[in-house]
Every structure is written in structure tokens, then in C-alpha cells.
Design an enzyme around this catalytic site. Structure first.
Site, PDB file in Angstrom:
ATOM      1  N   GLN A 128       2.424  -0.039  -2.928  1.00 46.47           N
ATOM      2  CA  GLN A 128       3.134   0.005  -1.396  1.00 46.47           C
ATOM      3  C   GLN A 128       3.436  -1.832  -1.552  1.00 46.47           C
ATOM      4  OE1 GLN A 128       0.767   1.644   1.388  1.00 46.47           O
ATOM      5  NE2 GLN A 128       2.671   2.196   2.626  1.00 46.47           N
ATOM      6  N   GLU A 246       1.117   9.229   4.510  1.00 47.38           N
ATOM      7  CA  GLU A 246       0.021   8.465   4.797  1.00 47.38           C
ATOM      8  C   GLU A 246      -1.175   9.054   5.495  1.00 47.38           C
ATOM      9  OE1 GLU A 246      -1.637   3.957   4.068  1.00 47.38           O
ATOM     10  OE2 GLU A 246       0.714   4.331   4.776  1.00 47.38           O
TER      11      GLU A 246
END
Length: 395
Positions: A128, A246
Site C-alpha cells: 500500500q 481496512e
């Protein structure tokens, strides 16, 4: 909310236990038990993911049409709980729990057809690219520059705290394609190949002595615009969608296993009888963990109905990470002197180095150190409280 198992759920639990008994190898289970973070090296997570993928169980939270299981909320919880109890290695959340759902929600048909099967199989391993040295909790201030050039973007800048970038073949990345106006309006979401020329990965060693995070540098990196997810300059909308997964994804199954392990160790060495304060704190932690499970059911219900978890994801992110740190603190109290002994070699899967003290205390301190970041990553808990204050309380 009734959390008791129906006969069908009980049968499903037996099916999962049988699968774990037959497919979870001793070396994978050992690696799972010795992990000190939410991440585990791909040399252990990917073999387990391939085993699950062969059974069709790699992505329980995905819609069936994209490779999901079609399980109920309770079945997903049972599966996570049984995997945690058996010591199965955790799967990397970057692909399956974060960018995968984001591609399902915002990708083109071509992007879905290309990326989703590769995420399920583990062929692509993702990292990420969000935080930068001057853009952490204030993510809107990010400055990794992307200039359009023909069918490509040319990237210059850096990302930091990039978990498992040293292993990743792909990155989902936020870049700045516009520098005027409101900061959020000018961010674009890109999917890119980590093997492109001009990308350099430099390690950052954590307090626990582990190489989990990195800084990634981009020097005139040419990225195809076909990797853009959503419209140019609309990446902030895509990023917020991903962050809800997330923050809201996962379950407290791992926390339950850890607190049960703390109780078992405390009973074994008589700490509960000797220290009433520790016994009280442990009991209060177990009660608070039950409350988190209810919040999880609410978020799971929203996801399964096709809705975004919204501010409940922020609530759950705060509850889970602070509970994780609370359990870690109890572990340090339990471990006493042994908890402070640095034993990196002794806690490697397959090691022949004998531990100093009981082997079941090996991971207490590195877990504590690694999980201090839990209240920062995915949006700091202070930011999550602001979100809840605004969207829930109307302040």
C-alpha cells in the site's frame, strides 16, 4: 443479538476443523503461532493462501460472483476463529481485504477480470502506497507527483512505512495529479507494478528488530494510465472507500485467541491467584472484547448487504487496535523478566536456537512493540474519533 451456534453452524465449524486438521501443516502452524504482527512473511502466508484458494475459501468476504464463499456472517466468524485457534498463518490483507474489494467497487470490467483472479491465487502480492514523510494522518497533503505523458503517468517522490514492499509485486498507490485547489481534489488512485524501472525499496527496521516496513522511492517511474482506479483527481473517494474496508474488515478472532492464551498462561503459573489486580484487568478485557464482537456483527451485516460500513468502521478500528494493545500490555505483565529478553533468532520458524525461558513467552515483547503502530496505521485513532464525532454525534 443471538451469537449461539445453530446446528448448521456447528456442522460448518466441524467441517472447518477437519479441513484445518488435514491441510494445515506443522511448519505453517508454527509460523502462525510465532508471528508478532498482523503480517507474516509471504513464504508462509502464500502457501496457506493457495491451499485455501484451492478449496474456494481464500476470500470469505468477497461476493460469490468474484470468488467469494457466500458464507453467512456467523460462518465467516467461525472460520476466522478456528483458523486463529489452529495457529494458521494470517493472509496478507493488502490484496484480499483492501485493494480487492476496492477493485470490485470501483474497477472497470477489464481491471476486475485481470486483477481479481491474481489476488485470489496469490500470483500478485500487494503493498500500500499511502503515507509519505510529510503526509501521515494528514494524508490529503501527500505529494508523490504524477505527470500525464501520453498513455502513462511519470511518478517522482516517495512513500514510507510501506509494509512488505520488499516482497510485493504490485502496489496500490495514491499520487498527486493536480496541485491547485482543495488538497483532496487532485489525488489519483493507481495500481502499479513494483518491478518498474526507477522504483527503489529501502528497509526500515522496527523496534522489534524486524524488517516489515520500508521507504519506497520513485524516480521518473512510468506507470500506464490503464492502472488508474476511478477517474483522475478522484482518488480520494476511492481511497476513503478502501480505508473503510481496512478499518472495518477482519474479526476479533485473533484477539480472542490471544486473551485466552494470556489467561491460560496466568492460570498455569498461578498469577491470577497471586495478583487480584491482574485478574481484574484480565476479566475486564474479556468483557470489553465481547462488546467488540457485537460491533463486528453490525459492520459485517453492512458489508454483506452491499453497504459501506461508514463510521462504524472507524469505531471498530479504534476498539480493535486499543484492545490489541491492552492485551499486549497484559502479556508483558505476565511475562515479567522473560518478556524483555530479545530473542529474534529463537522465534524464527524452524530455528534450532533454544529460547531463554518458556517458549510460549517468546512473542510477548515483539507483539507489544509492533502493535503500538495499530492506533496509527489505517488512520490514527484520534482521526477516527473525529470522524465519529462528526458523522455520528453531529459535532
Amino acid at each position: 443479538m443471538d451469537l449461539e451456534l445453530t446446528q448448521a453452524d456447528s456442522d460448518f465449524r466441524d467441517e472447518v476443523r477437519a479441513f484445518l486438521r488435514d491441510n494445515l501443516t506443522d511448519d505453517l502452524a508454527q509460523a502462525g503461532r510465532l508471528t508478532t504482527s498482523v503480517f507474516i512473511e509471504p513464504q508462509f502466508s502464500l502457501p496457506w493462501q493457495r491451499i485455501l484458494h484451492a478449496r474456494g475459501w481464500a476470500a470469505p468476504g468477497w461476493p460469490v460472483e468474484y470468488g467469494g464463499t457466500g458464507w453467512s456472517e456467523m460462518q465467516r466468524y467461525i472460520f476466522a476463529s478456528e483458523c486463529a485457534r489452529a495457529g494458521a498463518p494470517s493472509l496478507s490483507p493488502m490484496g484480499l481485504s483492501m485493494v480487492g474489494p476496492c477493485i470490485i467497487g470501483h474497477g472497470t470490467p477489464e481491471q476486475k477480470a485481470h486483477y481479481l483472479p491474481r489476488i485470489l491465487s496469490g500470483e500478485d502480492y500487494w503493498c500500500q502506497g499511502y503515507s509519505e514523510p510529510n503526509a501521515g494522518s494528514d494524508l490529503a497533503s501527500l505529494g508523490l507527483k504524477a505527470v500525464a505523458d501520453g498513455d502513462d503517468y511519470i511518478l517522482n517522490g516517495t512513500k514510507i512505512w510501506t509494509t512488505h514492499a520488499q516482497w510485493a509485486s504490485r502496489m496500490f498507490c495514491l499520487v498527486r495529479t493536480r496541485f491547485d485547489g482543495k488538497p483532496q481534489v487532485g489525488i489519483t488512485f493507481l495500481l502499479l507494478d513494483m518491478n518498474l524501472p526507477g522504483i527503489t525499496v529501502e528497509p526500515i527496521i522496527t523496534l522489534a528488530g524486524e524488517h516489515e516496513v520500508n521507504q519506497v522511492f520513485f524516480d521518473d517511474v512510468r506507470v500506464p494510465q490503464a492502472g488508474r482506479l476511478g477517474d483522475e483527481n478522484n482518488g480520494w473517494t476511492v481511497a476513503k472507500y478502501l480505508l473503510e474496508f481496512e478499518r472495518g474488515g477482519g474479526s476479533s478472532a485473533g484477539l480472542e485467541v490471544n486473551v485466552a492464551r494470556i489467561r491460560a498462561l496466568a492460570e498455569e503459573n498461578g498469577l491470577l491467584a497471586r495478583d487480584s489486580g491482574f485478574a481484574r484487568d484480565l476479566a475486564a478485557t474479556e468483557v470489553a472484547l465481547e462488546a467488540i464482537k457485537i460491533t463486528e456483527q453490525r459492520v459485517s451485516s453492512a458489508l454483506s448487504s452491499g453497504s459501506n460500513p461508514g463510521p462504524a468502521a472507524s469505531m471498530l478500528k479504534v476498539q480493535r487496535t486499543e484492545m490489541m494493545q491492552r492485551i499486549d500490555t497484559l502479556g508483558i505483565e505476565l511475562g515479567g523478566t522473560y518478556a524483555g529478553v530479545e530473542q529474534i533468532e529463537a522465534r524464527q520458524p524452524g530455528t534450532n536456537v533454544d529460547p531463554v525461558g518458556p517458549s510460549n513467552l517468546l512473542t510477548l515483547m515483539p507483539r507489544y512493540l509492533n502493535n503500538r503502530a495499530g492506533s496509527i496505521y489505517g488512520g490514527s485513532n484520534e482521526v477516527q474519533r473525529n470522524i465519529m464525532a462528526k458523522l455520528v454525534l453531529g459535532l
